[in-house]
Design an enzyme around this catalytic site. Structure first.
Site, PDB file in Angstrom:
ATOM      1  N   ASN A   1      -0.023  10.556  -9.274  1.00 30.51           N
ATOM      2  CA  ASN A   1       0.490   9.264  -8.851  1.00 30.51           C
ATOM      3  C   ASN A   1       0.190   8.238  -9.936  1.00 30.51           C
ATOM      4  O   ASN A   1      -0.752   8.404 -10.716  1.00 30.51           O
ATOM      5  CB  ASN A   1      -0.205   8.859  -7.540  1.00 30.51           C
ATOM      6  CG  ASN A   1       0.475   7.665  -6.874  1.00 30.51           C
ATOM      7  OD1 ASN A   1       1.470   7.161  -7.370  1.00 30.51           O
ATOM      8  ND2 ASN A   1      -0.079   7.228  -5.761  1.00 30.51           N
TER       9      ASN A   1
ATOM     10  N   GLY B   1      -5.553   9.463   0.904  1.00 25.52           N
ATOM     11  CA  GLY B   1      -5.702   8.011   1.074  1.00 25.52           C
ATOM     12  C   GLY B   1      -4.644   7.238   0.307  1.00 25.52           C
ATOM     13  O   GLY B   1      -3.716   7.813  -0.265  1.00 25.52           O
TER      14      GLY B   1
ATOM     15  N   ILE C   1       3.148   7.389   1.730  1.00 21.63           N
ATOM     16  CA  ILE C   1       1.951   8.217   1.577  1.00 21.63           C
ATOM     17  C   ILE C   1       2.348   9.657   1.897  1.00 21.63           C
ATOM     18  O   ILE C   1       2.959   9.916   2.935  1.00 21.63           O
ATOM     19  CB  ILE C   1       0.848   7.749   2.563  1.00 21.63           C
ATOM     20  CG1 ILE C   1       0.513   6.276   2.333  1.00 21.63           C
ATOM     21  CG2 ILE C   1      -0.403   8.616   2.427  1.00 21.63           C
ATOM     22  CD1 ILE C   1       0.002   5.973   0.947  1.00 21.63           C
ATOM     23  N   LEU C   2       2.028  10.581   1.013  1.00 18.46           N
ATOM     24  CA  LEU C   2       2.394  11.977   1.237  1.00 18.46           C
ATOM     25  C   LEU C   2       1.350  12.630   2.140  1.00 18.46           C
ATOM     26  O   LEU C   2       0.136  12.451   1.953  1.00 18.46           O
ATOM     27  CB  LEU C   2       2.484  12.711  -0.099  1.00 18.46           C
ATOM     28  CG  LEU C   2       3.686  12.270  -0.954  1.00 18.46           C
ATOM     29  CD1 LEU C   2       3.506  12.709  -2.400  1.00 18.46           C
ATOM     30  CD2 LEU C   2       4.987  12.826  -0.372  1.00 18.46           C
TER      31      LEU C   2
ATOM     32  N   HIS D   1      -0.200   3.923 -10.695  1.00 23.06           N
ATOM     33  CA  HIS D   1      -0.400   2.654  -9.985  1.00 23.06           C
ATOM     34  C   HIS D   1      -0.562   1.537 -11.010  1.00 23.06           C
ATOM     35  O   HIS D   1      -1.326   1.700 -11.981  1.00 23.06           O
ATOM     36  CB  HIS D   1      -1.640   2.750  -9.090  1.00 23.06           C
ATOM     37  CG  HIS D   1      -1.885   1.529  -8.280  1.00 23.06           C
ATOM     38  ND1 HIS D   1      -1.101   1.160  -7.202  1.00 23.06           N
ATOM     39  CD2 HIS D   1      -2.828   0.559  -8.396  1.00 23.06           C
ATOM     40  CE1 HIS D   1      -1.543   0.030  -6.691  1.00 23.06           C
ATOM     41  NE2 HIS D   1      -2.582  -0.367  -7.391  1.00 23.06           N
TER      42      HIS D   1
HETATM   43  C1  GRF Z   1       5.564   1.263 -10.902  1.00 18.19           C
HETATM   44  O1  GRF Z   1       4.835   0.224 -11.524  1.00 18.19           O
HETATM   45  C2  GRF Z   1       4.673   2.005  -9.945  1.00 18.19           C
HETATM   46  O2  GRF Z   1       3.344   2.159 -10.388  1.00 18.19           O
HETATM   47  C3  GRF Z   1       4.696   1.080  -8.758  1.00 18.19           C
HETATM   48  O3  GRF Z   1       6.042   0.648  -8.645  1.00 18.19           O
HETATM   49  C4  GRF Z   1       6.634   0.718  -9.956  1.00 18.19           C
HETATM   50  C5  GRF Z   1       7.812   1.640  -9.874  1.00 18.19           C
HETATM   51  O4  GRF Z   1       8.600   1.404 -10.984  1.00 18.19           O
HETATM   52  N1  GRF Z   1       4.277   1.753  -7.547  1.00 18.19           N
HETATM   53  P1  GRF Z   1       9.835   2.400 -11.315  1.00 18.19           P
HETATM   54  O5  GRF Z   1      10.556   2.670  -9.992  1.00 18.19           O
HETATM   55  O6  GRF Z   1       9.260   3.653 -11.911  1.00 18.19           O
HETATM   56  O7  GRF Z   1      10.659   1.609 -12.290  1.00 18.19           O
END
Ligand code: GRF
Length: 201
Positions: free
Chosen positions: A104, A140, A91-92, A106
């Site tokens: 970011n 968050g 977390i930054l 996800h």
């Molecule tokens: C991605 O799916 C990211 O959203 C999640 O972990 C994965 C990282 O993949 N937090 P990479 O390191 O970009 O291949």
């Protein structure tokens, strides 16, 4: 536009940004890659592309606050227009978040399944549709304003790795497209709405 990308693992999202920025019309280039640990494929990808790297390992600092300051300074040294946290598993803190816009990504449809195990949690819950989210980071965990999302079907027999790979195929394209539009067209944030150019999301 100058991008600093933060990684903690394989860096395939980073690789997608490196590949996209090879086209001058993309409008952005990766000027540095930062990590919280040594020896990850993401750093090797940066070095192969001739992009400067930096590592700031939490255990090298007496406190979390010291690490927050150190990583913000390492990012600032490269004068980014945009910081991309792509698979970065920290977390930054305020020193970074108050200095730069951070995008970011996800691998779930937030606000569902935030946190470090979004793919596993979606699978365990039994959803038939999940997806990926590109958002602005805030203080968050996966709670910042959403910029773009795309659905991904869960197929019978999916395991976590298989589903995550199917999501990442979509996520890499969504991240590249979204970051490219933000850099070329500019963006504004009002409350929880992120507007790129003249339209929302
Ligand atoms: C991605 O799916 C990211 O959203 C999640 O972990 C994965 C990282 O993949 N937090 P990479 O390191 O970009 O291949």
């Amino acid at each position: 536009g100058r991008l600093v990308v933060l990684v903690s693992g394989s860096g395939t999202n980073l690789q997608a940004l490196l590949d996209a920025s090879a086209d001058p019309s993309y409008g952005a280039r990766v000027v540095a890659v930062g990590a919280d640990r040594e020896g990850i494929e993401g750093l090797a990808r940066a070095s192969r592309a001739g992009v400067p790297i930096f590592v700031r390992n939490l255990c090298d600092y007496p406190s979390r606050e010291d690490w927050d300051v150190a990583i913000a300074a390492a990012i600032a040294a490269h004068e980014p227009d945009l910081v991309i946290s792509a698979g970065f598993m920290k977390i930054l803190g305020a020193p970074t978040l108050e200095s730069f816009p951070v995008v970011n990504t996800h691998p779930a449809l937030l606000p569902s399944f935030p946190g470090a195990h979004g793919v596993r949690d979606a699978l365990a819950y039994g959803v038939t549709v999940t997806g990926c989210t590109v958002m602005l980071a805030d203080a968050g965990v996966d709670t910042g304003p959403i910029i773009a999302q795309e659905p991904v079907r869960v197929l019978p027999g999916d395991d976590e790795a298989g589903l995550h790979e199917r999501i990442k195929t979509v996520e890499r394209r969504l991240l590249v497209d979204t970051v490219g539009r933000m850099v070329r067209e500019g963006w504004t944030v009002s409350g929880r709405t992120v507007r790129i150019g003249n339209h929302i999301g």
